[in-house]
Motif scaffolding. Structure first.
Motif, PDB file in Angstrom:
ATOM      1  N   LEU A  25       0.813  -1.219   0.000  1.00 49.96           N
ATOM      2  CA  LEU A  25       0.000   0.000   0.000  1.00 49.96           C
ATOM      3  C   LEU A  25       0.849   1.272   0.000  1.00 49.96           C
ATOM      4  CD1 LEU A  25      -2.804  -1.180   2.417  1.00 49.96           C
ATOM      5  CD2 LEU A  25      -2.978  -0.860  -0.071  1.00 49.96           C
ATOM      6  N   ASN A  26       2.091   1.202   0.452  1.00 54.18           N
ATOM      7  CA  ASN A  26       2.977   2.365   0.475  1.00 54.18           C
ATOM      8  C   ASN A  26       3.886   2.468  -0.740  1.00 54.18           C
ATOM      9  OD1 ASN A  26       2.137   3.635   2.922  1.00 54.18           O
ATOM     10  ND2 ASN A  26       3.054   1.928   4.019  1.00 54.18           N
ATOM     11  N   SER A  28       4.935   3.485  -4.440  1.00 53.19           N
ATOM     12  CA  SER A  28       4.562   4.583  -5.333  1.00 53.19           C
ATOM     13  C   SER A  28       3.642   4.027  -6.421  1.00 53.19           C
ATOM     14  CB  SER A  28       5.808   5.186  -5.974  1.00 53.19           C
ATOM     15  OG  SER A  28       6.412   4.241  -6.852  1.00 53.19           O
ATOM     16  N   SER A  29       2.952   4.911  -7.097  1.00 49.46           N
ATOM     17  CA  SER A  29       2.068   4.482  -8.180  1.00 49.46           C
ATOM     18  C   SER A  29       2.854   3.727  -9.247  1.00 49.46           C
ATOM     19  CB  SER A  29       1.358   5.692  -8.795  1.00 49.46           C
ATOM     20  OG  SER A  29       0.480   5.296  -9.802  1.00 49.46           O
ATOM     21  N   GLU A  30       4.049   4.221  -9.572  1.00 52.57           N
ATOM     22  CA  GLU A  30       4.876   3.543 -10.571  1.00 52.57           C
ATOM     23  C   GLU A  30       5.305   2.156 -10.089  1.00 52.57           C
ATOM     24  OE1 GLU A  30       8.420   4.676 -13.521  1.00 52.57           O
ATOM     25  OE2 GLU A  30       8.988   4.787 -11.406  1.00 52.57           O
ATOM     26  N   ALA A  31       5.697   2.032  -8.818  1.00 55.91           N
ATOM     27  CA  ALA A  31       6.112   0.731  -8.287  1.00 55.91           C
ATOM     28  C   ALA A  31       4.949  -0.247  -8.292  1.00 55.91           C
ATOM     29  CB  ALA A  31       6.683   0.882  -6.880  1.00 55.91           C
ATOM     30  N   LYS A  32       3.741   0.215  -7.954  1.00 58.51           N
ATOM     31  CA  LYS A  32       2.557  -0.660  -8.022  1.00 58.51           C
ATOM     32  C   LYS A  32       2.323  -1.090  -9.462  1.00 58.51           C
ATOM     33  CE  LYS A  32       0.061   1.072  -4.029  1.00 58.51           C
ATOM     34  NZ  LYS A  32      -1.060   1.886  -3.570  1.00 58.51           N
ATOM     35  N   ARG A  33       2.446  -0.162 -10.386  1.00 66.11           N
ATOM     36  CA  ARG A  33       2.263  -0.469 -11.802  1.00 66.11           C
ATOM     37  C   ARG A  33       3.268  -1.532 -12.252  1.00 66.11           C
ATOM     38  NH1 ARG A  33       5.051   2.367 -15.747  1.00 66.11           N
ATOM     39  NH2 ARG A  33       4.420   1.681 -17.810  1.00 66.11           N
ATOM     40  N   PHE A  34       4.523  -1.390 -11.831  1.00 68.92           N
ATOM     41  CA  PHE A  34       5.544  -2.358 -12.213  1.00 68.92           C
ATOM     42  C   PHE A  34       5.311  -3.711 -11.547  1.00 68.92           C
ATOM     43  CE2 PHE A  34       9.129   0.925 -13.163  1.00 68.92           C
ATOM     44  CZ  PHE A  34       8.608   1.130 -14.433  1.00 68.92           C
ATOM     45  N   PHE A  35       4.910  -3.721 -10.281  1.00 68.78           N
ATOM     46  CA  PHE A  35       4.763  -4.978  -9.548  1.00 68.78           C
ATOM     47  C   PHE A  35       3.491  -5.723  -9.927  1.00 68.78           C
ATOM     48  CE2 PHE A  35       3.023  -7.144  -5.709  1.00 68.78           C
ATOM     49  CZ  PHE A  35       3.864  -8.235  -5.744  1.00 68.78           C
ATOM     50  N   HIS A  36       2.366  -5.095  -9.757  1.00 64.69           N
ATOM     51  CA  HIS A  36       1.097  -5.770 -10.020  1.00 64.69           C
ATOM     52  C   HIS A  36       0.030  -4.709 -10.239  1.00 64.69           C
ATOM     53  CE1 HIS A  36      -1.885  -8.880  -9.963  1.00 64.69           C
ATOM     54  NE2 HIS A  36      -0.970  -9.779  -9.714  1.00 64.69           N
ATOM     55  N   PRO A  37      -0.352  -4.479 -11.463  1.00 61.21           N
ATOM     56  CA  PRO A  37      -1.217  -3.332 -11.768  1.00 61.21           C
ATOM     57  C   PRO A  37      -2.703  -3.540 -11.429  1.00 61.21           C
ATOM     58  CG  PRO A  37      -0.751  -4.537 -13.750  1.00 61.21           C
ATOM     59  CD  PRO A  37       0.038  -5.206 -12.642  1.00 61.21           C
ATOM     60  N   PHE A  38      -2.985  -3.730 -10.169  1.00 63.34           N
ATOM     61  CA  PHE A  38      -4.363  -3.818  -9.716  1.00 63.34           C
ATOM     62  C   PHE A  38      -4.493  -3.000  -8.444  1.00 63.34           C
ATOM     63  CE2 PHE A  38      -3.633  -7.728 -12.080  1.00 63.34           C
ATOM     64  CZ  PHE A  38      -4.634  -7.624 -13.025  1.00 63.34           C
ATOM     65  N   PRO A  39      -5.544  -2.231  -8.305  1.00 61.00           N
ATOM     66  CA  PRO A  39      -5.701  -1.367  -7.128  1.00 61.00           C
ATOM     67  C   PRO A  39      -6.275  -2.129  -5.921  1.00 61.00           C
ATOM     68  CG  PRO A  39      -7.494  -0.991  -8.674  1.00 61.00           C
ATOM     69  CD  PRO A  39      -6.578  -1.994  -9.312  1.00 61.00           C
ATOM     70  N   PHE A  40      -5.434  -2.910  -5.266  1.00 59.90           N
ATOM     71  CA  PHE A  40      -5.868  -3.686  -4.103  1.00 59.90           C
ATOM     72  C   PHE A  40      -6.038  -2.789  -2.889  1.00 59.90           C
ATOM     73  CE2 PHE A  40      -3.244  -7.012  -6.344  1.00 59.90           C
ATOM     74  CZ  PHE A  40      -4.324  -7.764  -6.775  1.00 59.90           C
ATOM     75  N   ASN A  41      -7.028  -3.103  -2.062  1.00 55.05           N
ATOM     76  CA  ASN A  41      -7.143  -2.440  -0.771  1.00 55.05           C
ATOM     77  C   ASN A  41      -6.617  -3.390   0.305  1.00 55.05           C
ATOM     78  OD1 ASN A  41      -9.207  -4.280  -0.001  1.00 55.05           O
ATOM     79  ND2 ASN A  41     -10.787  -2.945  -0.855  1.00 55.05           N
ATOM     80  N   ARG A  42      -6.518  -2.913   1.544  1.00 54.20           N
ATOM     81  CA  ARG A  42      -5.943  -3.710   2.628  1.00 54.20           C
ATOM     82  C   ARG A  42      -6.667  -5.038   2.806  1.00 54.20           C
ATOM     83  NH1 ARG A  42      -2.396  -3.442   6.638  1.00 54.20           N
ATOM     84  NH2 ARG A  42      -1.899  -1.283   6.167  1.00 54.20           N
ATOM     85  N   ARG A  43      -7.983  -5.040   2.808  1.00 51.75           N
ATOM     86  CA  ARG A  43      -8.741  -6.277   3.051  1.00 51.75           C
ATOM     87  C   ARG A  43      -8.462  -7.319   1.964  1.00 51.75           C
ATOM     88  NH1 ARG A  43      -9.678  -9.348   6.675  1.00 51.75           N
ATOM     89  NH2 ARG A  43     -11.516 -10.592   6.527  1.00 51.75           N
ATOM     90  N   LYS A  44      -8.478  -6.893   0.701  1.00 52.93           N
ATOM     91  CA  LYS A  44      -8.195  -7.826  -0.397  1.00 52.93           C
ATOM     92  C   LYS A  44      -6.768  -8.375  -0.280  1.00 52.93           C
ATOM     93  CE  LYS A  44     -11.380  -5.887  -3.761  1.00 52.93           C
ATOM     94  NZ  LYS A  44     -11.508  -5.065  -4.977  1.00 52.93           N
ATOM     95  N   LEU A  45      -5.841  -7.500   0.057  1.00 51.54           N
ATOM     96  CA  LEU A  45      -4.452  -7.944   0.217  1.00 51.54           C
ATOM     97  C   LEU A  45      -4.321  -8.952   1.353  1.00 51.54           C
ATOM     98  CD1 LEU A  45      -2.525  -4.592  -0.251  1.00 51.54           C
ATOM     99  CD2 LEU A  45      -2.360  -6.606  -1.726  1.00 51.54           C
ATOM    100  N   GLN A  46      -5.001  -8.707   2.477  1.00 51.60           N
ATOM    101  CA  GLN A  46      -4.932  -9.644   3.599  1.00 51.60           C
ATOM    102  C   GLN A  46      -5.417 -11.028   3.170  1.00 51.60           C
ATOM    103  OE1 GLN A  46      -7.320  -7.337   6.335  1.00 51.60           O
ATOM    104  NE2 GLN A  46      -5.515  -6.781   7.546  1.00 51.60           N
ATOM    105  N   ILE A  47      -6.499 -11.063   2.421  1.00 52.06           N
ATOM    106  CA  ILE A  47      -7.051 -12.339   1.946  1.00 52.06           C
ATOM    107  C   ILE A  47      -6.075 -13.012   0.981  1.00 52.06           C
ATOM    108  CG2 ILE A  47      -8.896 -13.391   0.555  1.00 52.06           C
ATOM    109  CD1 ILE A  47     -10.748 -11.161   1.818  1.00 52.06           C
ATOM    110  N   ILE A  48      -5.539 -12.238   0.041  1.00 55.55           N
ATOM    111  CA  ILE A  48      -4.602 -12.787  -0.941  1.00 55.55           C
ATOM    112  C   ILE A  48      -3.361 -13.348  -0.249  1.00 55.55           C
ATOM    113  CG2 ILE A  48      -2.993 -12.155  -2.807  1.00 55.55           C
ATOM    114  CD1 ILE A  48      -5.254 -10.157  -3.719  1.00 55.55           C
TER     115      ILE A  48
END
Length: 182
Positions: A25-26, A28-48
């Protein structure tokens, strides 16, 4: 650069889930784009992350029954700072000609890049894939992610094509398709 005594690559645990969420969640937008381009929220990430940790514990069985549920989640842990500095997942995507094929994602915490952590994690990904009898790794990387492409080529990945699979902020993005035979 970190030495081998400082950073430990280990399997993720349930206690790591909130720290893993914070790292993602912390980014950068570019790092999220490079890693996994989906807008996950905390709850979805916890489940994943929970599912990944559970599947990792059962991977030796799962990979034979339902290969696509075969995945592992590992972290790079800084013993001196007592924190996770990066993580990666390795996921089986299928079988081709009798061999298991996997893909993965890797990210390093903001502020911790260019210190050799990604290189250590890349070596650990390949080792983990060999341990669970993966025969081929196939990954996509955005064509403008030069640092990642350089890292993958250093480990023997070859460019085998292109895809437009990633959708980020209203557009599809061009990816290189890379492959490594193990």
């Amino acid at each position: 650069m970190y030495n081998d005594d400082t950073i430990v690559i280990r399997r993720a645990t349930l206690r790591d889930i909130n720290e893993l969420c914070d790292i993602y969640l912390n980014l950068s937008s570019e790092a999220k784009r490079f890693f996994h381009p989906f807008p996950f929220n905390r709850r979805k990430l916890q489940i994943i992350f929970f599912i990944m940790i559970l599947c990792d514990r059962l991977i030796k069985i799962i990979k034979h029954i339902i290969p696509k549920l075969g995945m592992t989640l590992l972290v790079a842990y800084d013993k001196n700072e007592s924190k996770i500095v990066g993580f990666f997942y390795l996921r089986i995507i299928g079988k081709e000609n009798g061999i298991l094929v996997a893909n993965y994602g890797l990210t390093v915490r903001e502020g911790m890049r260019s210190k050799g952590i990604g290189t250590r994690m890349e070596a650990a990904i390949i080792e983990r894939a060999k341990q669970i009898k993966i025969g081929k790794i196939r990954i996509t990387v955005l064509e403008d992610n030069i640092a990642a492409i350089r890292l993958y080529k250093k480990f023997g990945f070859k460019i085998i094509g292109y895809t437009n699979d990633d959708y980020w902020e209203g557009r599809y993005e061009k990816n290189l398709l890379l492959e490594l035979d193990l």
